[in-house]
Design an enzyme around this catalytic site. Structure first.
Site, PDB file in Angstrom:
ATOM      1  N   GLY A 212       0.831  -1.205   0.000  1.00 22.09           N
ATOM      2  CA  GLY A 212       0.000   0.000   0.000  1.00 22.09           C
ATOM      3  C   GLY A 212       0.860   1.247   0.000  1.00 22.09           C
ATOM      4  N   PRO A 213       0.265   2.371  -0.343  1.00 22.50           N
ATOM      5  CG  PRO A 213      -1.213   3.897  -1.283  1.00 22.50           C
ATOM      6  CD  PRO A 213      -1.149   2.538  -0.711  1.00 22.50           C
ATOM      7  N   PRO A 214       2.536   4.857   1.084  1.00 16.96           N
ATOM      8  CG  PRO A 214       4.364   6.191   0.542  1.00 16.96           C
ATOM      9  CD  PRO A 214       3.183   5.526  -0.053  1.00 16.96           C
ATOM     10  CB  THR A 216      -2.036   3.203   3.786  1.00 20.25           C
ATOM     11  OG1 THR A 216      -0.922   2.429   3.372  1.00 20.25           O
ATOM     12  CG2 THR A 216      -2.387   4.192   2.704  1.00 20.25           C
ATOM     13  CG  HIS A 434      -0.199  33.130 -11.831  1.00 18.76           C
ATOM     14  ND1 HIS A 434       0.788  32.785 -12.725  1.00 18.76           N
ATOM     15  CD2 HIS A 434      -0.518  31.992 -11.176  1.00 18.76           C
ATOM     16  CE1 HIS A 434       1.045  31.490 -12.615  1.00 18.76           C
ATOM     17  NE2 HIS A 434       0.272  30.982 -11.663  1.00 18.76           N
ATOM     18  CD  GLU A 435      -2.331  31.795  -7.660  1.00 20.11           C
ATOM     19  OE1 GLU A 435      -3.093  30.826  -7.873  1.00 20.11           O
ATOM     20  OE2 GLU A 435      -1.090  31.675  -7.661  1.00 20.11           O
ATOM     21  CG  ASP A 512       1.222  26.943 -12.260  1.00 21.99           C
ATOM     22  OD1 ASP A 512       0.980  26.363 -11.188  1.00 21.99           O
ATOM     23  OD2 ASP A 512       0.989  28.146 -12.464  1.00 21.99           O
TER      24      ASP A 512
HETATM   25  P1  ADP Z   1       2.958   2.876   6.681  1.00 19.59           P
HETATM   26  O1  ADP Z   1       3.759   1.867   7.398  1.00 19.59           O
HETATM   27  O2  ADP Z   1       1.906   2.291   5.791  1.00 19.59           O
HETATM   28  O3  ADP Z   1       3.782   3.885   5.933  1.00 19.59           O
HETATM   29  P2  ADP Z   1       2.252   3.644   9.318  1.00 19.59           P
HETATM   30  O4  ADP Z   1       1.697   2.367   9.824  1.00 19.59           O
HETATM   31  O5  ADP Z   1       3.629   3.963   9.718  1.00 19.59           O
HETATM   32  O6  ADP Z   1       2.131   3.710   7.745  1.00 19.59           O
HETATM   33  O7  ADP Z   1       1.255   4.801   9.728  1.00 19.59           O
HETATM   34  C1  ADP Z   1       1.715   6.058  10.088  1.00 19.59           C
HETATM   35  C2  ADP Z   1       0.734   6.721  11.019  1.00 19.59           C
HETATM   36  O8  ADP Z   1      -0.455   7.049  10.338  1.00 19.59           O
HETATM   37  C3  ADP Z   1       0.300   5.842  12.152  1.00 19.59           C
HETATM   38  O9  ADP Z   1       1.155   5.967  13.232  1.00 19.59           O
HETATM   39  C4  ADP Z   1      -1.082   6.363  12.483  1.00 19.59           C
HETATM   40  O10 ADP Z   1      -0.983   7.450  13.357  1.00 19.59           O
HETATM   41  C5  ADP Z   1      -1.578   6.893  11.171  1.00 19.59           C
HETATM   42  N1  ADP Z   1      -2.510   5.976  10.513  1.00 19.59           N
HETATM   43  C6  ADP Z   1      -2.348   5.423   9.284  1.00 19.59           C
HETATM   44  N2  ADP Z   1      -3.416   4.662   8.958  1.00 19.59           N
HETATM   45  C7  ADP Z   1      -4.264   4.726   9.997  1.00 19.59           C
HETATM   46  C8  ADP Z   1      -5.553   4.157  10.256  1.00 19.59           C
HETATM   47  N3  ADP Z   1      -6.169   3.360   9.376  1.00 19.59           N
HETATM   48  N4  ADP Z   1      -6.139   4.443  11.436  1.00 19.59           N
HETATM   49  C9  ADP Z   1      -5.536   5.246  12.321  1.00 19.59           C
HETATM   50  N5  ADP Z   1      -4.345   5.803  12.141  1.00 19.59           N
HETATM   51  C10 ADP Z   1      -3.694   5.569  10.995  1.00 19.59           C
HETATM   52 ZN    ZN Z   2       0.081  29.064 -10.927  1.00 16.55          ZN
END
Ligand code: ADP
Ligand code: ZN
Ligand code: MG
Length: 623
Positions: A212-214, A216, A434-435, A512
């Site tokens: 999964g993405p970072p 999560t 611009h904005e 941009d």
């Molecule tokens: P990963 O390992 O996927 O990068 P982590 O497990 O280190 O992510 O999560 C980082 C922080 O994000 C956790 O310490 C928590 O505080 C928060 N977090 C992430 N997902 C959840 C979730 N589903 N519920 C509650 N807190 C979450």
């Molecule tokens: Zn711009």
């Protein structure tokens, strides 16, 4: 600047260790220096030759002479303390040999034992500092030795063992991720009741890969499995395997698995396994040897688990596409648990969990915040709640308000406001145009996301922000939608061009243009959204080759040229559409510019009312 899809800038901070020793040594040094300085003050006594002393004594200038051993301490008549020192020959007598007139001065003889005070003096001025410095050396050496030990024990795994109650995590602490939790519940069962499965001949899985993405919650889930099953949890990060010395990785793996087997049933958690588990044999040179050996050792250890070992290896990665296929074969990481970014409902649940221990005002709308934060991970949401708490604490309030939550969200999403940055009136006007350009184009084009906020207060690294937020979570995007987004991204630059002339455009579009180029290229290369190259994708292998990124592509130079042309066509089409929209709506553009100059920030409702009279010119329509 035109905001990209919500991408928080917050970073995780790592704890620092090891400063304690340094502090201790510093304190010791200070104490030593103070004591040394105190005792080593230069003597205030004036040394005078013995013949002179005798002469002066006989002339009646002194009140008292104290003799201890060979040392004389002399007090002058008008003084109450000794101010002069002198030395005599140990074998001679002051009176007989040196001719001192005893009636003119009091002579006191101190015993040899009191001469020992000299030694005491010496002890303080010489020996004490030696002891102090010795102690100092001892501590410094011990510190250095510690490092040496670390170097000598490089083959040992640095795995940390969790298992005490204090930092125990369970599934209850994790919001959402219901499927992942279900999958992992099975692993918990395996660990708790292995017999149940063995008795019917079921093989207990050896490895489970969390993908999964970072941010999560992969690491958190892995720890929760240990928490639920109440087993020890050995955690190591993939990058720790390959630190410092060649050959370390493999022996660390061996050591880690040996430790785990002793503590079974238990969990080994290999975080960021892609650091060691990348596909082998890609690229050249010896740079991969270390990783390969480490990876091989992991595979060997996992294959070597006897039936009933009851050690389950969890691993986490956000790049399962780069993993070596050997890792994923049956008997290794053959179970896979996917963890996605949270949807709106889960985001609200995560926010609730994180706000649970913080005093939140009753009127704070977490549902609205959840709606605005599409694309953010659990870690990002945690970050927002923390920023909100910090804002409240800074102003000594005991409750987190809606305003705190809003500004925390904006800070995490696009960086902190930099109100102190000074802009000239001319620059301000340019930024406002611009904005307003982004906003007008985004507002007019039907498939662009609604405008949430426009501001000319510098934020993060930009002069201003036009912020659009999708009305609902989207998993898929169409070509039409991307084309509108491209036009909106160019809207700022094009507004400058229309207002000031083509050669007067500024670097205000500095962020941009790269985003637009990246989006256009992604459309053509990865999404099959080109015109000529529709439904074709082009694989580019990215790999590390001795400190250099290499891009290996599996298409010809001719195709590369066509890709470049396609990207160019998308960008210039977007610029043309943006230009048509702005030219057709100059009045609204100027009205929004004026509002920005006056208020600096214009919120969604007001943007809508200012841009009420805009219209979509035919020339910009796609359909
Ligand atoms: P990963 O390992 O996927 O990068 P982590 O497990 O280190 O992510 O999560 C980082 C922080 O994000 C956790 O310490 C928590 O505080 C928060 N977090 C992430 N997902 C959840 C979730 N589903 N519920 C509650 N807190 C979450
Ligand atoms: Zn711009
Ligand atoms: Mg992690």
């Amino acid at each position: 600047m035109d905001n990209k899809p919500f991408k928080p800038t917050g970073k995780n901070s790592k704890r620092r260790k090891g400063l304690k020793n340094f502090g201790f040594i510093a304190i010791l040094l200070l104490i030593g220096a103070v004591i040394y300085a105190g005792y080593n003050q230069p003597s205030t006594l004036k040394n005078v030759a013995l013949s002179q002393v005798v002469q002066d004594a006989n002339a009646g200038k002194y009140s008292k002479i104290v003799v201890s051993g060979t040392d004389l301490q002399i007090t002058e008549k008008n003084q109450d303390k000794a101010t002069i020192s002198s030395q005599k020959d140990p074998n001679e007598s002051l009176v007989k040999d040196d001719g001192l007139d005893q009636s003119k001065v009091v002579v006191e003889y101190k015993k040899a034992s009191e001469a020992g005070s000299l030694w005491a003096n010496a002890a303080v001025t010489i020996i004490l500092p030696i002891i102090l410095f010795g102690a100092l050396f001892f501590f410094v050496l011990r510190g250095a030795q510690g490092q040496g030990n670390q170097a000598m024990s490089f083959g040992k795994s640095k795995a940390r063992l969790y298992g005490n109650e204090k930092d125990k995590v369970t599934f209850k602490d994790i919001a959402g991720s219901d499927e992942a939790k279900q999958d992992l519940q099975e692993v918990v069962e395996f660990l708790k009741f292995p017999k149940k499965f063995e008795s019917v001949g079921a093989k207990i899985p050896k490895g489970v890969l969390l993908v999964g993405p970072p941010g999560t919650g992969k690491t958190m889930l892995a720890r929760a499995v240990a928490g639920e099953a109440n087993t020890p949890f050995f955690s190591i990060s993939g990058s720790e395997f390959v630190e410092m010395f060649v050959g370390v990785g493999a022996s660390r793996v061996r050591d880690l698995f040996a430790k785990a087997k002793k503590n079974s049933p238990c969990i080994i958690f290999v975080d960021e396994i892609d650091a060691v588990g990348r596909r082998r044999g890609s690229g050249m040179g010896g740079g991969h040897d270390e990783r390969e050996q480490t990876l091989n050792q992991i595979l060997v250890e996992m294959d070597g688990f006897e039936q009933g070992t009851n050690v389950i290896v969890l691993a986490a990665t956000n790049r399962s596409d780069v993993l070596d296929p050997a890792l994923l074969r049956p008997g290794r990481f053959d179970r896979r648990v996917n963890i996605g970014l949270p949807d709106r409902k889960d985001r609200e649940a995560i926010l609730k969990i994180h706000f649970a221990k913080k005093p939140l005002a009753k009127n704070v709308d977490l549902d609205a915040l959840a709606a605005k934060t599409a694309g953010s991970s659990g870690a990002d949401l945690g970050n927002i709640t923390n920023e909100a708490a910090i804002l409240a604490a800074r102003e000594n309030r005991h409750e987190i308000s809606q305003a705190d939550v809003t500004s925390a969200f904006e800070k995490v999403a696009i960086g902190p406001e930099r109100k102190s940055k000074i802009m000239s009136d001319k620059e301000k006007e340019m930024t406002a145009f611009h904005e307003a350009g982004h906003a007008v184009v985004g507002h007019v084009l039907p498939d662009s996301d609604p405008i949430h906020k426009v501001t000319i207060i510098p934020r993060g690294g930009t002069g201003g922000v036009t912020w659009s937020i999708p009305a609902e979570d989207k998993s898929y995007h169409s070509i039409i939608e991307f084309k509108d987004v491209l036009a909106r991204m160019l809207g700022g630059r094009i507004a400058e061009e229309v207002i000031y002339g083509p050669e007067r455009v500024t670097t205000g579009a500095g962020s941009d243009l790269p985003s637009a180029a990246a989006l256009a290229r992604d459309m053509v290369v990865n999404q099959g959204m080109g015109k000529k190259l529709r439904n074709q994708v082009f694989h580019v292998e990215e790999g590390m080759m001795i400190e250099r990124m290499v891009h290996e592509r599996d298409y010809s130079d001719e195709t590369a040229k066509v890709i470049d042309d396609e990207v160019e066509a998308l960008i210039s089409e977007a610029a043309t559409r943006a230009r048509e929209v702005i030219k057709a709506n100059l009045k609204s553009l100027k009205a929004l510019k004026d509002a920005l100059l006056e208020k600096e920030t214009v919120e969604a409702d007001e943007v809508l009312s200012i841009l009420k009279e805009t219209h979509m010119p035919k020339a910009a329509a796609l359909y």
